[in-house]
Motif scaffolding. Sequence first.
Motif, PDB file in Angstrom:
ATOM      1  N   ALA A  18     -22.544  25.118   8.884  1.00  0.00           N
ATOM      2  CA  ALA A  18     -20.950  24.261   9.223  1.00  0.00           C
ATOM      3  C   ALA A  18     -20.565  23.739   8.859  1.00  0.00           C
ATOM      4  O   ALA A  18     -18.978  22.680   8.209  1.00  0.00           O
ATOM      5  CB  ALA A  18     -20.709  24.747  10.479  1.00  0.00           C
ATOM      6  N   THR A  69     -14.154  24.297  15.792  1.00  0.00           N
ATOM      7  CA  THR A  69     -15.069  25.383  16.497  1.00  0.00           C
ATOM      8  C   THR A  69     -15.273  25.126  17.680  1.00  0.00           C
ATOM      9  O   THR A  69     -13.809  24.042  18.334  1.00  0.00           O
ATOM     10  CB  THR A  69     -16.607  24.595  15.933  1.00  0.00           C
ATOM     11  OG1 THR A  69     -18.265  25.828  16.481  1.00  0.00           O
ATOM     12  CG2 THR A  69     -17.060  23.179  16.593  1.00  0.00           C
ATOM     13  N   MET A  81     -20.602  20.894  20.009  1.00  0.00           N
ATOM     14  CA  MET A  81     -20.699  21.261  18.807  1.00  0.00           C
ATOM     15  C   MET A  81     -20.926  20.270  17.784  1.00  0.00           C
ATOM     16  O   MET A  81     -21.850  20.654  16.923  1.00  0.00           O
ATOM     17  CB  MET A  81     -20.417  22.772  18.064  1.00  0.00           C
ATOM     18  CG  MET A  81     -20.789  23.967  17.387  1.00  0.00           C
ATOM     19  SD  MET A  81     -22.629  24.402  18.032  1.00  0.00           S
ATOM     20  CE  MET A  81     -23.424  23.470  16.560  1.00  0.00           C
ATOM     21  N   SER A 121     -12.149  19.802  17.355  1.00  0.00           N
ATOM     22  CA  SER A 121     -12.703  20.359  18.430  1.00  0.00           C
ATOM     23  C   SER A 121     -11.354  21.212  19.232  1.00  0.00           C
ATOM     24  O   SER A 121     -10.921  20.459  19.637  1.00  0.00           O
ATOM     25  CB  SER A 121     -13.342  19.798  19.507  1.00  0.00           C
ATOM     26  OG  SER A 121     -14.460  19.965  20.556  1.00  0.00           O
ATOM     27  N   PHE A 134     -13.247  29.152  11.233  1.00  0.00           N
ATOM     28  CA  PHE A 134     -14.301  29.208  12.543  1.00  0.00           C
ATOM     29  C   PHE A 134     -15.488  29.487  12.932  1.00  0.00           C
ATOM     30  O   PHE A 134     -15.552  30.477  12.690  1.00  0.00           O
ATOM     31  CB  PHE A 134     -13.030  30.303  13.798  1.00  0.00           C
ATOM     32  CG  PHE A 134     -13.215  29.865  15.358  1.00  0.00           C
ATOM     33  CD1 PHE A 134     -13.108  29.577  15.770  1.00  0.00           C
ATOM     34  CD2 PHE A 134     -14.126  31.304  14.929  1.00  0.00           C
ATOM     35  CE1 PHE A 134     -14.006  29.198  17.123  1.00  0.00           C
ATOM     36  CE2 PHE A 134     -13.977  31.681  17.530  1.00  0.00           C
ATOM     37  CZ  PHE A 134     -13.981  29.686  17.695  1.00  0.00           C
ATOM     38  N   PHE A 135     -15.634  28.440  13.603  1.00  0.00           N
ATOM     39  CA  PHE A 135     -17.431  28.341  12.844  1.00  0.00           C
ATOM     40  C   PHE A 135     -17.528  28.928  14.730  1.00  0.00           C
ATOM     41  O   PHE A 135     -17.476  27.800  15.711  1.00  0.00           O
ATOM     42  CB  PHE A 135     -17.898  26.990  13.120  1.00  0.00           C
ATOM     43  CG  PHE A 135     -19.619  26.218  13.236  1.00  0.00           C
ATOM     44  CD1 PHE A 135     -20.052  27.518  12.010  1.00  0.00           C
ATOM     45  CD2 PHE A 135     -20.608  26.333  14.462  1.00  0.00           C
ATOM     46  CE1 PHE A 135     -21.607  27.448  11.815  1.00  0.00           C
ATOM     47  CE2 PHE A 135     -21.905  26.250  14.092  1.00  0.00           C
ATOM     48  CZ  PHE A 135     -22.487  27.124  12.805  1.00  0.00           C
ATOM     49  N   SER A 154     -13.604  36.178  20.171  1.00  0.00           N
ATOM     50  CA  SER A 154     -14.098  35.584  18.796  1.00  0.00           C
ATOM     51  C   SER A 154     -13.415  37.398  18.712  1.00  0.00           C
ATOM     52  O   SER A 154     -12.516  37.202  17.799  1.00  0.00           O
ATOM     53  CB  SER A 154     -15.481  35.432  18.398  1.00  0.00           C
ATOM     54  OG  SER A 154     -15.489  34.116  18.252  1.00  0.00           O
TER      55      SER A 154
END
Lengths: 335, 376
Positions: free
Chosen positions: B80, B93, B97, B119, B140-141, B152
């Motif tokens: 990331a 993300t 995270m 975030s 997009f993590f 997702s």
Amino acid sequence: MSQKKILLSHGGGGEETQNLIKDLFFKHFDNDILLRMEDAASLVMNDHKIAFTTDSFVVSPLFFKGGNIGKLAIAGTVNDLSMMGAKPRYMTCSFMIEEGFLYSHLEEIVITMRDEMAKSGVKIVAGDTKVVPKGGVDGLFINTSGIGEIMCEDISAHNLENDDVIIVSNEVGNHGACILATREEIELESNLQTDCTSLWKPVEALIDAGVKIHALRDATRGGLSAVLNEWAVTSHVCIEVDEAKIPVAKEVRGVCELLGFEPYEFANEGTMVIALPQSEVEKAVEVLKGFDETAKVAIIGKVSDLYRDKVILHTPWGSERFLEPPKGELLPRIC
Amino acid sequence: MSEVEVDLIEGFRNPEHMKALAALIKKECTSKINIMEVCGGHTHTIMKFGLSQILPDFIEFVHGPGCPVCIMPKERIDHAIALASMPNTILATLGDMIRVPGSKTSLQKLRAEGKDIRSLYSPLDVIKIAKENPDKNVVFFAIGFETTTPMSAVLVQQAIEQNLSNIFFHINHVTVPEAVDAIMSGGDAKIDAFLGPSHVSVITGFKIYEPIAETYHTPVVVSGFEPTDVMESVLRIVRQMNEGKSVVENEYARAVSREGNLKAQELVDTYFEQREHFRWRGIGDIPMSALKLRPKFSAFDAEIVFDEILPKTELNDHKMCICGDILKGKAKPFDCKVFGKACTPSNPMGSCMVSSEGACAAYFKYGKLNLKGAKA
């Protein structure tokens, strides 16, 4: 090794903010007045006792249910003075405006400020205006400073005593939850309004009624949790609160459950916490019930010597835990 | 018809119900039961509402591997960080995270250095960000268990439908049953029963736990996250143990069925497939326990498109950190020598302290009144 940098959590009002203030600002600006860590500095000038404070307002979004950044900029500084038992008299105001900001929006904000000042009678007597290139600020930042005349002395975070009673003047968390719900990335539909308002009138009424107040603080960034923890540490006492008695609006509870927050950590902009002797409680509650902005006043707990420097939260079913001061950025839970 | 207001919070925290459930459990529980709460959300409910304090000593809660932030190995956080460090890139993300340290830095610190790291509250915000920044790559993590995977999948679907070629996905979605199986098949976990996370089963159905209940003879109760949900689930576990049963029960019948959300499952299956290997932080490789994009969507796969910049070294936790044992249910946060001392939420050494959903973070925030010697 990479150099230490300022993170958003350093401005969150929790433990990291306290560390930044103590380890950097207090270290280099060291003086007795500053180190008392009250909402406003208590000064004596030619025998006049005055309170002096300053605050900057960088809220996003600028407009929200029940207020805007201008209302916050007045109420915030008025309340910092009020929490010292000081009648707000004069203010300065600085605007930092982003190039391209709508004139009509600025006018709406200024009119709100005028109306909010009328509630306490404070006047803006000096100011400053800066316009910065696009991207220099996020729309509009406002700084206000205020001077007030101390009408009641000895209100201080250092004054809590065993068996004092803890009162909150309103529901907690409304402002923080309202701002969060209004943010573009969340867009929750709710009727939740900020609690933002000037508190001088109810504070003045408490003083006029002769209520003996030990400590008084508006629970802004860091919320109720930050205030109680700061008091417990400053006065070296234990504060025990009864979770069932803390007034929290249903909508605030809903936002908290959805995103994984605690209402006690959300900011308030028109809700104060009061510590006072048991003998003063009845009179104080009666006075506060007479004002719209403090009509939801509630007795939430007491001071004890159970765990010094700590705040204990008692649940309605007989368990208990420490109410820790907020830490880090408010980040929503993942799932 | 008159409108009835349904209170979805207070009703599940009713003090009388709580006390009544506690009394029943106390009466019926006669021997030690180790219950693993798979999900960090349950750990928080147990700690935040002080449930252990009103339950008999026979009930021991053991934390499990169910926090998507805690189980993320350092090397993938380094991914990331490498992706966010690329020029002209926005990395997005979920939740905290951004606080988790990789080998050298965290996304939060990188953001303070000027990198564009967002975030998000909802993964679908990625679409908006990509549209507003057509000249930038948006990565997009993606993290989370079965609960967040469908979001997702919707995001991939929308990116394709809206012809957005500047969105890339780094997929880190993991699955609960394989992790639980890995812990139980190790043979040294002393776990008698499980609290299954209800939000996972809203998507997957409660059937996913049937092989676990059968293979390891452990009751599984799929439980909601409110305090009365957990208390009722514990009571159901006690009753199963007393009757010598080990089946899957559904406490969260208000939203969970045996089959789950078939539409969401189909959507996930359209875009994702199982990874053969995924290294869980502190636990190690658990085969088939994570998902990746199907090969036909490789043009969106950040791990393929940006392969050459992604670090390949596997990295373990600090030697003093026992997060691995905590995630496996072998140790409790209080057993860790650095807990609350060198390792705090402000300065976390291990993953369980980093995430607000982690076991150590929950014990640190809510559990200190249970600590021996905590009295001042």
